[in-house]
Design a protein around this motif. Structure first.
Motif, mmCIF file in Angstrom:
data_model
loop_
_atom_site.group_PDB
_atom_site.id
_atom_site.type_symbol
_atom_site.label_atom_id
_atom_site.label_comp_id
_atom_site.label_asym_id
_atom_site.label_seq_id
_atom_site.Cartn_x
_atom_site.Cartn_y
_atom_site.Cartn_z
ATOM 1 N N VAL A 195 7.736 2.217 70.432
ATOM 2 C CA VAL A 195 8.617 2.457 69.281
ATOM 3 C C VAL A 195 8.259 3.793 68.639
ATOM 4 O O VAL A 195 7.176 4.337 68.859
ATOM 5 N N SER A 196 9.178 4.310 67.854
ATOM 6 C CA SER A 196 8.960 5.605 67.212
ATOM 7 C C SER A 196 7.987 5.481 66.047
ATOM 8 O O SER A 196 7.774 4.398 65.492
ATOM 9 N N SER A 197 7.411 6.600 65.662
ATOM 10 C CA SER A 197 6.454 6.654 64.537
ATOM 11 C C SER A 197 7.167 7.138 63.271
ATOM 12 O O SER A 197 8.134 7.890 63.348
ATOM 13 N N PRO A 198 6.661 6.719 62.098
ATOM 14 C CA PRO A 198 5.578 5.737 61.894
ATOM 15 C C PRO A 198 6.106 4.318 62.029
ATOM 16 O O PRO A 198 7.291 4.060 61.827
ATOM 17 N N SER A 199 5.216 3.401 62.389
ATOM 18 C CA SER A 199 5.618 2.016 62.587
ATOM 19 C C SER A 199 4.475 1.096 62.186
ATOM 20 O O SER A 199 3.306 1.485 62.234
ATOM 21 N N SER A 200 4.818 -0.115 61.822
ATOM 22 C CA SER A 200 3.794 -1.101 61.475
ATOM 23 C C SER A 200 3.024 -1.546 62.717
ATOM 24 O O SER A 200 1.887 -1.998 62.621
ATOM 25 N N THR A 201 3.655 -1.417 63.883
ATOM 26 C CA THR A 201 2.984 -1.764 65.147
ATOM 27 C C THR A 201 2.289 -0.508 65.664
ATOM 28 O O THR A 201 2.764 0.143 66.595
ATOM 29 N N GLN A 202 1.144 -0.181 65.061
ATOM 30 C CA GLN A 202 0.511 1.103 65.333
ATOM 31 C C GLN A 202 -0.040 1.238 66.745
ATOM 32 O O GLN A 202 -0.292 2.352 67.206
ATOM 33 N N ALA A 203 -0.209 0.145 67.436
ATOM 34 C CA ALA A 203 -0.671 0.232 68.828
ATOM 35 C C ALA A 203 0.478 0.472 69.791
ATOM 36 O O ALA A 203 0.256 0.626 70.989
ATOM 37 N N SER A 204 1.695 0.495 69.278
ATOM 38 C CA SER A 204 2.859 0.665 70.146
ATOM 39 C C SER A 204 3.754 1.811 69.720
ATOM 40 O O SER A 204 4.845 1.980 70.254
ATOM 41 N N ASP A 205 3.321 2.609 68.729
ATOM 42 C CA ASP A 205 4.210 3.679 68.290
ATOM 43 C C ASP A 205 3.807 5.012 68.915
ATOM 44 O O ASP A 205 2.754 5.151 69.539
ATOM 45 N N GLY A 206 4.699 5.982 68.752
ATOM 46 C CA GLY A 206 4.493 7.286 69.368
ATOM 47 C C GLY A 206 5.569 7.644 70.364
ATOM 48 O O GLY A 206 5.498 8.672 71.038
ATOM 49 N N LEU A 207 6.585 6.807 70.492
ATOM 50 C CA LEU A 207 7.682 7.056 71.429
ATOM 51 C C LEU A 207 8.269 8.448 71.211
ATOM 52 O O LEU A 207 8.505 8.875 70.091
ATOM 53 N N GLY A 208 8.514 9.154 72.302
ATOM 54 C CA GLY A 208 9.192 10.449 72.251
ATOM 55 C C GLY A 208 8.338 11.562 71.667
ATOM 56 O O GLY A 208 7.150 11.665 71.985
ATOM 57 N N PRO A 209 8.963 12.389 70.823
ATOM 58 C CA PRO A 209 10.287 12.248 70.208
ATOM 59 C C PRO A 209 11.473 12.288 71.180
ATOM 60 O O PRO A 209 12.504 11.698 70.927
ATOM 61 N N LEU A 210 11.336 13.011 72.312
ATOM 62 C CA LEU A 210 12.369 12.994 73.338
ATOM 63 C C LEU A 210 11.871 12.133 74.487
ATOM 64 O O LEU A 210 10.688 12.147 74.818
ATOM 65 N N PHE A 211 12.762 11.379 75.115
ATOM 66 C CA PHE A 211 12.314 10.479 76.170
ATOM 67 C C PHE A 211 13.478 10.081 77.078
ATOM 68 O O PHE A 211 14.646 10.291 76.759
ATOM 69 N N ASN A 212 13.112 9.470 78.215
ATOM 70 C CA ASN A 212 14.097 8.914 79.141
ATOM 71 C C ASN A 212 14.093 7.393 79.150
ATOM 72 O O ASN A 212 15.066 6.766 79.566
ATOM 73 N N ALA A 213 12.991 6.796 78.739
ATOM 74 C CA ALA A 213 12.881 5.340 78.737
ATOM 75 C C ALA A 213 11.832 4.918 77.713
ATOM 76 O O ALA A 213 10.975 5.718 77.313
ATOM 77 N N ARG A 214 11.883 3.656 77.300
ATOM 78 C CA ARG A 214 10.920 3.130 76.328
ATOM 79 C C ARG A 214 9.780 2.368 76.982
ATOM 80 O O ARG A 214 8.808 2.005 76.321
ATOM 81 N N ALA A 215 9.887 2.111 78.276
ATOM 82 C CA ALA A 215 8.839 1.374 78.979
ATOM 83 C C ALA A 215 8.778 1.840 80.423
ATOM 84 O O ALA A 215 9.783 2.292 80.991
ATOM 85 N N CYS A 216 7.617 1.723 81.032
ATOM 86 C CA CYS A 216 7.469 2.070 82.452
ATOM 87 C C CYS A 216 8.412 1.225 83.306
ATOM 88 O O CYS A 216 9.045 1.718 84.251
ATOM 89 N N GLN A 217 8.491 -0.067 82.968
ATOM 90 C CA GLN A 217 9.301 -1.001 83.741
ATOM 91 C C GLN A 217 10.776 -0.629 83.717
ATOM 92 O O GLN A 217 11.524 -0.968 84.639
ATOM 93 N N THR A 218 11.240 0.082 82.689
ATOM 94 C CA THR A 218 12.641 0.449 82.596
ATOM 95 C C THR A 218 13.059 1.334 83.763
ATOM 96 O O THR A 218 14.172 1.220 84.287
ATOM 97 N N CYS A 219 12.172 2.235 84.176
ATOM 98 C CA CYS A 219 12.454 3.110 85.325
ATOM 99 C C CYS A 219 12.076 2.445 86.633
ATOM 100 O O CYS A 219 12.817 2.522 87.615
ATOM 101 N N HIS A 220 10.902 1.820 86.659
ATOM 102 C CA HIS A 220 10.409 1.158 87.877
ATOM 103 C C HIS A 220 10.788 -0.323 87.819
ATOM 104 O O HIS A 220 9.934 -1.200 87.666
#
Length: 505
Positions: free
Chosen positions: A103-128
């Motif tokens: 998920v994007s920052s800042p977020s309450s889920t600090q172990a899962s934020d930092g997405l992007g800012p530019l990206f192609n997918a939100r998870a490895c599994q999305t591509c693979h």
């Protein structure tokens, strides 16, 4: 410019030449084996000349770690069967992180934020998807398992020097970076979209049968940050399947060097060369992973995918802004997700290590139908046409492999791990390291027959242009031209048997 006025460039060039010379003069002798073991390995890895029956252990493509489960949509998602109980736990943790949505920052889920800012997918599994092979967008489907690499010819002495000394493997677009990202976090626009068009080309076999190939053309459209550099090349990539990566990493370097023949000294028309990557402690090491073998290790491949595809930093790819460039000021102003208390990067070492471990230990499925007469005939044709020259069938992995489960295993990946010129038809024009615009790493063939079962499609090659295995073969050119022409001369039953052999892998 003259050599006398550019001593730094001259020195770098000479150093590079010496480095290349030293790489290709590496002894083919394995240093991890006893003399007795070397003789055993040389004997068991010799190409077969008996096609009346299957070879010993041929069903166990991934050695002792081969998955023995029946074919299913999960055939590429099983762990190697010979890992320990503790490693199985790490594999499952890595799998969970592989599937995690960032998920994007800042977020309450600090172990899962930092997405992007530019990206192609939100998870490895999305591509693979299901750890299988990606595909081009067809009809209304999205392109999350395919993207555009960006690179340009050097336009300054500094850029030329960076390439010649392997500080960089390619020069990115000055605005859009090394990859076109179509998605962005809230408040920011994605970079643009990929557009594909196809022309149909008809080829005729010697027996009169015809086949239609689709020749793709690519554009980057709806660009939100201005035009691409005039010298930027767009190069499509589908995501490769994930099985057996740890075993490929465990192939001894000497076995890769032994197959290299960059100057075609034996005059067989095959001149494979070792790829060079420079991402381990600044030292030049051989490349093994990626369509042009630009990465030396699964750890680095994982880190680069985190950074380029999801925009997640790690200890091995430290930019918290992913592929944002200096000219994308709005992108660099977005908050990042690195938490000092958790470690370096948005995916700290523990996260990176677990995802890399998961990637290293995805099992290769067992072969099917190895005693079928048609498959044996197809295997014979595979050898006779010269396909096995580049798609080298088997290896015995290093005794010094990092993971004990991958040590000293007889494996059947069908690759020489080298770069080959595949002709103008498949060339993308993008130079990556020493791989020129027409060169590609020989992709492993193990598991290729389960592509439809796992991924629900049969699209092959680096951009998925081939709609089946026959089309993929007919697209071969360059060093594979002779083998392709031999395939075109086969009778329909012989072609069917060759395809049946490939589908058994």
């Amino acid at each position: 410019m003259t050599w006398s006025t550019k001593p730094v460039l001259k020195l770098a060039f000479l150093s590079t030449c010496l480095m290349l010379t030293s790489i290709y003069s590496v002894s083919a002798q394995r240093n991890d084996l006893s003399t007795k073991d070397i003789k055993r390995v040389e004997s068991i890895t010799q190409p077969t000349d008996d096609f009346t029956k299957a070879e010993s252990f041929e069903t166990m493509q991934g050695g002792a770690g081969t998955s023995l489960r029946k074919p299913s949509r999960d055939s590429f998602s099983h762990s190697s069967t010979n890992i320990t109980f503790e490693d199985e736990q790490n594999f499952k943790l890595g799998n969970a992180l592989f599937r995690k949505l960032w998920v994007s920052s800042p977020s309450s889920t600090q172990a899962s934020d930092g997405l992007g800012p530019l990206f192609n997918a939100r998870a490895c599994q999305t591509c693979h998807i299901k750890d299988g092979r990606g595909h081009p967008p067809e009809g209304d489907t999205v392109s999350t398992s395919m993207f555009l690499r960006l690179g340009k010819t050097p336009s300054s002495e500094r850029e030329r020097l960076a390439l010649e000394t392997f500080v960089k493997l390619k020069i990115a677009d000055p605005v859009y970076g090394g990859q076109l990202q179509d998605l962005a976090v809230p408040g920011l626009k994605g970079e643009g979209q990929m557009h594909i068009s196809y022309d149909e080309i008809t080829k005729t076999f010697a027996d009169g049968d015809t086949i239609s190939l689709r020749k793709p053309s690519y554009k980057a459209v709806d660009l939100n940050y201005g035009p691409l550099d005039p010298n930027t090349i767009i190069a499509p990539r589908v995501t490769p399947q994930m099985i057996g990566l740890g075993l490929l990493e465990a192939i001894h370097e000497s076995d890769i060097y032994a197959n290299a023949d960059p100057n075609d000294k034996d005059n067989d028309g095959i001149s494979g060369k070792v790829a060079i990557a420079s991402k381990q402690d600044g030292k030049a090491t051989i490349g093994r992973f990626g369509w042009k073998a630009s990465n030396p290790s699964i750890r680095q491949q994982t880190a680069d995918a985190f950074a380029g595809d999801i925009g997640i930093s790690s200890p091995a790819a430290s930019s918290n802004y992913g592929d944002c460039t200096k000219r994308q000021i709005e992108c660099l102003a977005i908050p990042h997700g690195e938490q000092t208390r958790l470690g370096v990067g948005e995916a700290p070492e523990d996260v990176l290590a677990l995802v890399a471990f998961y990637s290293q230990n995805l099992a290769v499925p067992q072969r099917r139908g190895v005693q079928d007469p048609d498959i044996l005939d197809g295997k014979k044709l595979f050898y006779q046409l010269g396909c096995a020259t580049c798609h080298r069938p088997k290896y015995v992995t290093s005794r010094n492999a990092i993971n004990k489960a991958q040590q000293f295993q007889l494996i059947w990946p069908y690759t020489d791990m080298l770069l080959h010129d595949m002709g103008d038809g498949l060339a993308d024009g993008l130079n990556v390291g020493i791989a020129n615009g027409g060169e590609w790493r020989t992709p492993p063939l193990w598991g290729i027959g389960l592509t439809e079962t796992v991924s629900d499609h049969t699209f092959f090659l680096h951009d998925g242009r081939a709609r089946n295995l026959t089309e993929a073969i007919v697209w071969h050119g360059g060093e594979a031209e002779k083998a392709k022409n031999g395939f075109m001369q086969l009778k329909i039953t012989e072609r069917a048997n060759l395809i049946k052999f490939l589908e058994s892998l």
